[in-house]
Design a protein around this motif. Structure first.
Motif, PDB file in Angstrom:
ATOM      1  N   LEU A   4       1.039   6.365   1.107  1.00 12.33           N
ATOM      2  CA  LEU A   4       0.643   5.081   1.681  1.00 12.33           C
ATOM      3  C   LEU A   4       1.324   3.978   0.892  1.00 12.33           C
ATOM      4  CD1 LEU A   4      -1.066   3.403   3.656  1.00 12.33           C
ATOM      5  CD2 LEU A   4      -2.900   3.437   1.951  1.00 12.33           C
ATOM      6  N   PHE A   5       2.112   3.178   1.563  1.00 10.44           N
ATOM      7  CA  PHE A   5       2.889   2.106   0.938  1.00 10.44           C
ATOM      8  C   PHE A   5       2.181   0.792   1.220  1.00 10.44           C
ATOM      9  CE2 PHE A   5       6.600  -0.519   0.079  1.00 10.44           C
ATOM     10  CZ  PHE A   5       7.307   0.210  -0.862  1.00 10.44           C
ATOM     11  N   ALA A   6       1.701   0.118   0.178  1.00 10.22           N
ATOM     12  CA  ALA A   6       0.972  -1.146   0.325  1.00 10.22           C
ATOM     13  C   ALA A   6       1.836  -2.297  -0.165  1.00 10.22           C
ATOM     14  CB  ALA A   6      -0.335  -1.103  -0.459  1.00 10.22           C
ATOM     15  N   ALA A   7       2.027  -3.295   0.689  1.00 14.04           N
ATOM     16  CA  ALA A   7       2.882  -4.426   0.329  1.00 14.04           C
ATOM     17  C   ALA A   7       2.388  -5.675   1.037  1.00 14.04           C
ATOM     18  CB  ALA A   7       4.337  -4.150   0.702  1.00 14.04           C
ATOM     19  N   SER A   8       2.788  -6.827   0.528  1.00 10.13           N
ATOM     20  CA  SER A   8       2.364  -8.100   1.114  1.00 10.13           C
ATOM     21  C   SER A   8       3.371  -8.638   2.125  1.00 10.13           C
ATOM     22  CB  SER A   8       2.131  -9.138   0.017  1.00 10.13           C
ATOM     23  OG  SER A   8       3.314  -9.331  -0.742  1.00 10.13           O
ATOM     24  N   GLU A   9       4.523  -8.001   2.272  1.00 14.67           N
ATOM     25  CA  GLU A   9       5.506  -8.408   3.276  1.00 14.67           C
ATOM     26  C   GLU A   9       6.485  -7.281   3.508  1.00 14.67           C
ATOM     27  OE1 GLU A   9       8.875 -11.027   1.488  1.00 14.67           O
ATOM     28  OE2 GLU A   9       7.046 -11.723   0.498  1.00 14.67           O
ATOM     29  N   ALA A  10       7.085  -7.268   4.693  1.00 16.11           N
ATOM     30  CA  ALA A  10       8.081  -6.235   5.014  1.00 16.11           C
ATOM     31  C   ALA A  10       8.878  -6.676   6.233  1.00 16.11           C
ATOM     32  CB  ALA A  10       7.411  -4.884   5.291  1.00 16.11           C
ATOM     33  N   VAL A  11      10.180  -6.458   6.199  1.00 17.65           N
ATOM     34  CA  VAL A  11      10.991  -6.691   7.391  1.00 17.65           C
ATOM     35  C   VAL A  11      10.750  -5.520   8.344  1.00 17.65           C
ATOM     36  CG1 VAL A  11      12.761  -8.043   6.231  1.00 17.65           C
ATOM     37  CG2 VAL A  11      12.983  -5.572   6.307  1.00 17.65           C
ATOM     38  N   PRO A  12      10.776  -5.751   9.640  1.00 13.11           N
ATOM     39  CA  PRO A  12      11.133  -7.005  10.333  1.00 13.11           C
ATOM     40  C   PRO A  12       9.943  -7.888  10.661  1.00 13.11           C
ATOM     41  CG  PRO A  12      10.948  -5.251  11.935  1.00 13.11           C
ATOM     42  CD  PRO A  12      10.617  -4.633  10.588  1.00 13.11           C
ATOM     43  N   PHE A  13       8.794  -7.613  10.078  1.00 12.53           N
ATOM     44  CA  PHE A  13       7.563  -8.290  10.483  1.00 12.53           C
ATOM     45  C   PHE A  13       7.367  -9.635   9.797  1.00 12.53           C
ATOM     46  CE2 PHE A  13       6.913  -3.638  10.528  1.00 12.53           C
ATOM     47  CZ  PHE A  13       6.844  -3.457  11.899  1.00 12.53           C
ATOM     48  N   LYS A  15       8.843 -11.942   6.071  1.00  8.98           N
ATOM     49  CA  LYS A  15       9.709 -11.894   4.887  1.00  8.98           C
ATOM     50  C   LYS A  15       9.768 -13.244   4.203  1.00  8.98           C
ATOM     51  CE  LYS A  15      14.456 -11.171   3.306  1.00  8.98           C
ATOM     52  NZ  LYS A  15      15.834 -10.737   3.607  1.00  8.98           N
ATOM     53  N   THR A  16       9.676 -13.204   2.853  1.00  6.29           N
ATOM     54  CA  THR A  16      10.033 -14.371   2.042  1.00  6.29           C
ATOM     55  C   THR A  16      11.069 -14.021   0.998  1.00  6.29           C
ATOM     56  OG1 THR A  16       8.327 -14.018   0.348  1.00  6.29           O
ATOM     57  CG2 THR A  16       7.703 -15.305   2.294  1.00  6.29           C
ATOM     58  N   GLY A  17      11.222 -12.735   0.654  1.00  6.50           N
ATOM     59  CA  GLY A  17      12.139 -12.357  -0.415  1.00  6.50           C
ATOM     60  C   GLY A  17      12.501 -10.888  -0.375  1.00  6.50           C
ATOM     61  N   GLY A  18      13.024 -10.403  -1.512  1.00  7.14           N
ATOM     62  CA  GLY A  18      13.538  -9.044  -1.596  1.00  7.14           C
ATOM     63  C   GLY A  18      12.489  -7.966  -1.418  1.00  7.14           C
ATOM     64  N   LEU A  19      11.224  -8.255  -1.765  1.00 14.87           N
ATOM     65  CA  LEU A  19      10.165  -7.276  -1.560  1.00 14.87           C
ATOM     66  C   LEU A  19      10.114  -6.826  -0.110  1.00 14.87           C
ATOM     67  CD1 LEU A  19       7.550  -5.700  -2.107  1.00 14.87           C
ATOM     68  CD2 LEU A  19       6.305  -7.859  -1.989  1.00 14.87           C
ATOM     69  N   ALA A  20      10.299  -7.760   0.817  1.00 11.95           N
ATOM     70  CA  ALA A  20      10.246  -7.420   2.239  1.00 11.95           C
ATOM     71  C   ALA A  20      11.349  -6.441   2.625  1.00 11.95           C
ATOM     72  CB  ALA A  20      10.348  -8.682   3.087  1.00 11.95           C
ATOM     73  N   ASP A  21      12.529  -6.585   2.021  1.00 12.24           N
ATOM     74  CA  ASP A  21      13.623  -5.649   2.296  1.00 12.24           C
ATOM     75  C   ASP A  21      13.277  -4.258   1.800  1.00 12.24           C
ATOM     76  OD1 ASP A  21      15.733  -7.418   3.473  1.00 12.24           O
ATOM     77  OD2 ASP A  21      15.472  -8.450   1.576  1.00 12.24           O
ATOM     78  N   VAL A  22      12.665  -4.186   0.614  1.00 14.38           N
ATOM     79  CA  VAL A  22      12.272  -2.892   0.059  1.00 14.38           C
ATOM     80  C   VAL A  22      11.219  -2.237   0.943  1.00 14.38           C
ATOM     81  CG1 VAL A  22      11.236  -1.714  -1.916  1.00 14.38           C
ATOM     82  CG2 VAL A  22      12.808  -3.613  -2.295  1.00 14.38           C
ATOM     83  N   ALA A  23      10.159  -3.005   1.263  1.00 14.27           N
ATOM     84  CA  ALA A  23       9.055  -2.453   2.042  1.00 14.27           C
ATOM     85  C   ALA A  23       9.467  -2.127   3.464  1.00 14.27           C
ATOM     86  CB  ALA A  23       7.883  -3.432   2.046  1.00 14.27           C
TER      87      ALA A  23
END
Length: 477
Positions: A4-13, A15-23
């Motif tokens: 289970l991958f928990a994150a505060s942002e993810a592309v394509p939904f 994004k503000t920074g690199g975390l979204a690219d990772v997630a």
């Protein structure tokens, strides 16, 4: 494995920074490696209707948070082999911006508690919960807090990834019980206490089973005060469970042979399209249309830790090298004003865009000859990898992921894929810029080989997923 991958942002939904690219990319790579992967995110207002239309309602529950019991809805979407879950609470997440609100601690405390409370509603009970940055730092803590009363979750392991240690989730100690719903012992035993405050990041580092940083060099740097923003003692104490895993990029998305968003496509074997993209960039940024003059690009937030003070100190000497210079970014007023002033001084030789524009960023990656990244610190960095993928040679300072991805040009054997300097010094930076420009003008064959070396590097998420699989297996064995 069940992850289970928990994150505060993810592309394509969202994004503000690199975390979204990772997630947005790592879970897919983990799924392609044979894992059963699910991702859980907040359902922000920014999530577009086209994604909402594909979601199905799963359930709603009440989540305990301090003295409150808060509504929590759960929605589900399947995309490219990964199940995506979205945590719904309009009071917390129906806002224009993802972060920067007065109650961010409460908002992400709720999200972290929801991750644990919603486990029975998911399609599996995970073996590993992979958390990211301070917004999910309470997940390992809540897991430990709940497992004494909930036997089914006692075997779940946690991985916590530090994308940028500067952001720690720091609050006054009075928030421990009323806001986060934790017993005083979590503070008095030092688990979540740091300099008299509640520090969520520290709590996660102390309670998780493995810590990862987004590059091997950054993992080493985090043990030292210069890079750790006060957390060096915590990182040193937990060094035995610290790993460095280099982020990747989406090699399909960033492919100059297929990219419909650039002016002309090209490959390492056939580079004529690169020249067309350079001409288009020069026109767009109102530069003189000179094919034989090197274009140096910066795509960055204009803030001090990105090394902009070095650039400002020797900018006129850089422009004396008969080059053109383009800057895309926004940030501190003094840097914005500096480049605005230089724009007037070097008409036809300098271009500036204040703000961020994805299309222009790709135009720079595909059209520039050199990309400058003189950062004081850079946990991983994506720009240098994207630039190399598009045949733009990077000039970087040897820190974090920049050191791990850019290898200095060696004239005697032609090795390397870019130019680097070690000391945070404007003179050293200017020296390697001169080297790069000199190679461009006087040894085009070698410069072409540098372009090809970068374009053929493997920056795929498959490599990163293999490293994470090894970590998962280690902590679960």
């Amino acid at each position: 494995m069940k992850i289970l991958f928990a994150a505060s942002e993810a592309v394509p939904f969202c994004k503000t920074g690199g975390l979204a690219d990772v997630a947005g990319s790592l879970p897919q790579a983990l799924a392609q490696a044979g894992n059963d992967v699910q991702v859980i995110l907040p359902l922000y207002q920014r999530v577009a209707d086209k994604w909402r239309d594909q979601m199905s309602f799963v359930c709603n529950i009440e989540v305990p948070l301090g003295w409150r019991r808060v509504y929590c809805g759960l929605f589900r979407l399947e995309r490219e082999g990964v199940i995506w879950y979205f945590v719904d609470n309009e009071y917390y997440f129906k806002r224009d911006a993802l972060y920067g609100h007065y109650d961010d601690g409460e908002r992400f405390g709720f999200f972290s508690r929801a991750v644990i409370s919603l486990l029975p509603a998911l399609e599996f009970m995970p073996e590993v919960i992979h958390c990211n940055d301070w917004q999910t730092a309470l997940v390992p803590i809540y897991l430990k807090d709940e497992c004494v009363r909930w036997p089914e979750i006692r075997g779940i392991k946690t991985v916590f990834t530090v994308h940028n240690i500067e952001y720690q989730g720091r609050y006054g100690k009075e928030t421990l019980e009323d806001l986060f719903g934790l017993a005083p012992g979590w503070f008095t035993d030092g688990t979540i206490a740091m300099d008299g405050d509640v520090n969520l990041l520290k709590g996660a580092l102390m309670t998780c089973d493995a810590i990862t940083a987004v590059s091997p060099t950054y993992a080493q740097e985090l043990r030292y005060a210069y890079f750790a923003h006060g957390m060096e003692s915590v990182m040193q104490r937990n060094a035995g469970k610290l790993y460095g895993v280099l982020n990747g990029i989406d090699m399909e998305r960033y492919d100059p042979a297929k990219d419909e968003g650039i002016i002309a496509k090209y490959t390492p074997a056939r580079m004529t399209g690169k020249a067309k993209n350079k001409l288009a960039l020069q026109r767009q940024m109102r530069l003189s249309e000179e094919a034989g003059v090197p274009v140096i690009g910066i795509v960055s937030r204009l803030v001090s830790h990105k090394g902009l003070d070095l650039v400002c100190k020797v900018f006129d000497q850089i422009m004396d090298l008969n080059c053109q210079f383009v800057v895309l970014g926004s940030g501190d007023w003094n840097y914005e004003q500096f480049f605005e002033q230089k724009l007037g001084q070097y008409k036809g030789r300098m271009g500036l865009y204040r703000g961020y524009n994805e299309e222009l960023a790709m135009a720079i990656y595909s059209g520039a000859d050199l990309l400058l990244m003189p950062s004081k610190s850079e946990p991983c960095g994506l720009a240098q990898m994207i630039a190399m993928r598009y045949g733009t040679v990077p000039i970087v300072r040897e820190t974090g992921g920049l050191k791990d991805t850019v290898h200095p040009y060696e004239a005697w054997c032609g090795a390397g894929n870019g130019f680097t300097f070690a000391d945070y010094n404007s003179g050293d930076m200017l020296y390697v810029i001169r080297q790069a420009v000199d190679l461009y003008y006087n040894n085009p064959t070698a410069f072409k080989a540098l372009r090809k070396a970068g374009m053929t590097e493997d920056f795929s998420w498959k490599r990163s997923a293999e490293a994470y699989n090894d970590i998962y297996r280690t902590i679960c064995s």
